[in-house]
Write an enzyme that holds these catalytic residues in place. Structure first.
Site, PDB file in Angstrom:
ATOM      1  N   GLU A 126      10.163  15.921  15.223  1.00  0.00           N
ATOM      2  CA  GLU A 126      10.428  15.913  13.790  1.00  0.00           C
ATOM      3  C   GLU A 126       9.573  16.982  13.113  1.00  0.00           C
ATOM      4  O   GLU A 126       8.354  16.977  13.245  1.00  0.00           O
ATOM      5  CB  GLU A 126      10.072  14.526  13.231  1.00  0.00           C
ATOM      6  N   GLY A 139       6.941   5.104   7.883  1.00  0.00           N
ATOM      7  CA  GLY A 139       6.099   6.288   8.025  1.00  0.00           C
ATOM      8  C   GLY A 139       6.339   6.928   9.371  1.00  0.00           C
ATOM      9  O   GLY A 139       7.408   6.772   9.972  1.00  0.00           O
ATOM     10  N   LYS A 166       0.855  -1.204   0.000  1.00  0.00           N
ATOM     11  CA  LYS A 166       0.000   0.000   0.000  1.00  0.00           C
ATOM     12  C   LYS A 166       0.885   1.246   0.000  1.00  0.00           C
ATOM     13  O   LYS A 166       1.480   1.604   1.006  1.00  0.00           O
ATOM     14  CB  LYS A 166      -0.910   0.059   1.223  1.00  0.00           C
ATOM     15  N   GLU A 197      10.193   1.470  10.104  1.00  0.00           N
ATOM     16  CA  GLU A 197      11.153   2.541   9.787  1.00  0.00           C
ATOM     17  C   GLU A 197      10.392   3.838  10.008  1.00  0.00           C
ATOM     18  O   GLU A 197       9.525   4.189   9.202  1.00  0.00           O
ATOM     19  CB  GLU A 197      11.604   2.455   8.326  1.00  0.00           C
ATOM     20  N   GLY A 234       3.157   4.329  13.279  1.00  0.00           N
ATOM     21  CA  GLY A 234       3.924   3.136  13.640  1.00  0.00           C
ATOM     22  C   GLY A 234       3.455   2.562  14.968  1.00  0.00           C
ATOM     23  O   GLY A 234       3.307   1.339  15.121  1.00  0.00           O
ATOM     24  N   CYS A 276      13.369  11.338   6.228  1.00  0.00           N
ATOM     25  CA  CYS A 276      13.436  10.723   7.562  1.00  0.00           C
ATOM     26  C   CYS A 276      14.831  10.883   8.162  1.00  0.00           C
ATOM     27  O   CYS A 276      14.975  11.000   9.372  1.00  0.00           O
ATOM     28  CB  CYS A 276      13.054   9.261   7.471  1.00  0.00           C
TER      29      CYS A 276
END
Ligand code: NAD
Length: 499
Positions: free
Chosen positions: A392, A239, A186, A261, A244, A295
């Site tokens: 982030e 993501g 996906k 990740e 997550g 990331c």
């Protein structure tokens, strides 16, 4: 510039799902319309798949896996198919790069580089298929031998984000296929185009129906249904840490393996003895590549206090030379932000930073370029406890802090919940090695930024995730180990003894 802009925007690309070897729309007929962030024009139309479509795809993957047609096929055949896909990616670099830039608004030159590197990953994975092997033990006594098999883990769900659509897919999908897994992919609902193109290449290369299914759709219901399914043995999720963490809960249904990740807050650590011009360039690259929507963005600068002032001044000067604008202009380094929500998040973080006492050195004007272009921004006087130093931002914003000695640099570098990457700039070998060993991160660059090789694994420490992709570990991630105990000659020892 885009020579044929009228033609490109006149006809948005229409994509289909790939389920059980067939190209189909969503069962509901619903679609997702994607506009180019830089131009506000409709460029792609994907199926908005339903939970029912996911179940069809998972059933196809499950059936094929359990039949063993792909899982137990000769590795040479797997390798052949993966190499064909690598070749097709190279042949279609212009079209794939165009789709990536239309959907993400990253500079076209960046898209091209990512597409060509993706081909390398498919080639490397093709080799991994053939070199994957187990182990044997002939030290277990005179009449016993042990064999350790590596077997495909089963049906794997791969869920990807929007920032590097084809690249992130290519770090995972060919390795899962090389291991013999069946896969349900996906892609992000913002950038599904190139993933759906890859489905066509796999089909033309002769992949058995059901071995790879690719569906576009939203996180809920499509991603959620993959993560919750009892027929999926592993999910490779890339993501945000927020989703997550939800995936960890949803995966409890059948205790499936999760490879995660997630986000990052990576430091660039600059020592006074470094090559200043190289470090300035590397720091700007690490912070601003892909508009900072990366990331492994080097979003925290830790600079030794003896050079902090001059380094900051030089960063500001060089930043003025960084061209922001039209992604099809070959001189642009910074394109548009992926969507309004992300743009607002970046602008909000800059305001939060300033309200917490950071100094705006340059950038920071959300209206400077109009549309979804956000200017590269430097924030000074940042303290480790500020939100801009810990969270982030996912935009072209660099938070600057200073340190006195190596011990403090390492302490600050590790003062984050994340552990994805780090960049170290020094000409002292001992300092470089000390930092490389002590900084908690899955990847450390020394006097370099963002170089990539299929040979080297990637992944995160701490809340940046678990599991590793690419390198020899990339294919192993999608396998289970099985020990086989082999008796040599007759088994004479009896457990039930005569009474
Ligand atoms: P996101 O978490 O919003 O979405 C990622 C994917 O998950 C998308 O396909 C989305 O549709 C899907 N999803 C959303 N809700 C879901 C649910 N409930 N169940 C299952 N799937 C669901 O992330 P994003 O905004 O697309 O990407 C940005 C984030 O990704 C950043 O945090 C970035 O650091 C991270 N990222 C990490 C890496 C890495 O290798 N560590 C690489 C790229 C991006």
């Amino acid at each position: 510039m885009l020579d044929n802009a009228e033609q490109v925007f006149a006809k948005p690309r229409q994509f289909k799902n790939y389920i059980d070897g067939a190209f189909v729309g969503a069962s509901t007929g619903e679609v997702i319309e994607r506009e180019s962030p830089a131009h506000g024009k409709l460029v792609s139309i994907y199926p908005a798949s339903s939970a029912e479509d996911v179940q069809t795809a998972i059933a196809a993957a499950r059936t094929l896996f359990d039949m063993g047609e792909w899982a137990y096929s000769y590795a040479g055949e797997k390798s052949r198919i993966l190499r064909i896909v690598a070749q097709k990616i190279r042949e279609n670099v212009d079209e794939l790069a165009l789709i990536e830039t239309l959907e993400t608004s990253k500079p076209l030159s960046v898209s091209r580089g990512e597409v060509l590197f993706s081909a390398e990953l498919w080639d490397y994975a093709a080799g991994s298929a053939r070199s994957l092997h187990g182990d044997s033990h002939n030290t277990l006594g005179t009449d016993m031998m042990g064999v350790v098999l590596r077997e495909p883990i089963g049906v794997v769900g791969i869920i990807t984000p929007w920032n590097f659509p084809l690249l992130i897919l290519s770090e995972r999908l060919p390795f899962a296929l090389a291991a013999g897994c069946s896969v349900v992919v996906k892609p992000s609902e913002f950038t599904s185009g190139t993933s759906l193109v890859i489905a066509g290449y796999l089909d033309e290369a002769g992949l058995p129906a059901g071995a790879c299914n690719i569906l576009a759709g939203y996180g809920e219901p499509v991603g959620q249904a993959i993560v919750e399914s009892n027929d999926v043995d592993m999910v490779a999720f890339t993501g945000s840490s927020r989703v997550g963490k939800m995936a960890i809960q949803a995966s409890a249904s059948n205790i499936k393996k999760l490879s995660l990740e997630l986000g990052g807050k990576s430091p660039s650590v600059v020592f006074a003895d470094c090559d200043i011009e190289a470090a300035v360039d590397g720091v700007l690259k690490a912070a601003n590549v892909n508009m900072g929507e990366c990331c492994i963005a080097g979003s925290r600068l830790l600079v030794q206090d003896s050079i902090a002032k001059t380094f900051q001044a030089r960063l500001k000067e060089r930043l003025n030379d960084l061209k922001v604008g039209e992604p099809f202009d070959p001189t642009s380094r910074i394109g548009a932000i992926i969507n309004q929500q992300q743009f607002d998040q970046i602008a909000d973080y800059v305001k939060i930073g300033i309200s917490e006492g950071a100094e705006l050195i340059c950038g920071g004007d959300a209206q400077a370029y109009g549309g979804l272009y956000y200017p590269p921004t430097l924030l000074g006087n940042v303290r480790p406890e500020m939100r801009i130093a810990r969270e982030e931002i996912f935009g072209p914003v660099l938070s600057i802090m200073t340190f006195n000695d190596t011990a403090e640099a390492i302490r600050l570098a590790n003062a984050t919940d994340y552990g994805l990457a780090a960049y170290v700039w020094t000409n002292d070998m001992s300092t470089a090695l000390h930092c490389a060993r002590r900084i908690q991160a899955g990847r450390v660059w020394v006097n370099a930024a963002l170089t990539g090789f299929p040979e080297l694994p990637l992944g995160g420490f701490k809340q940046s995730g678990n599991g590793r992709e690419t390198g020899r570990y990339g294919v192993e991630e999608y396998t289970e180990l099985k020990s086989v105990h082999l008796q040599i000659g007759p088994q004479t020892e009896r457990w039930v003894t005569d009474v």
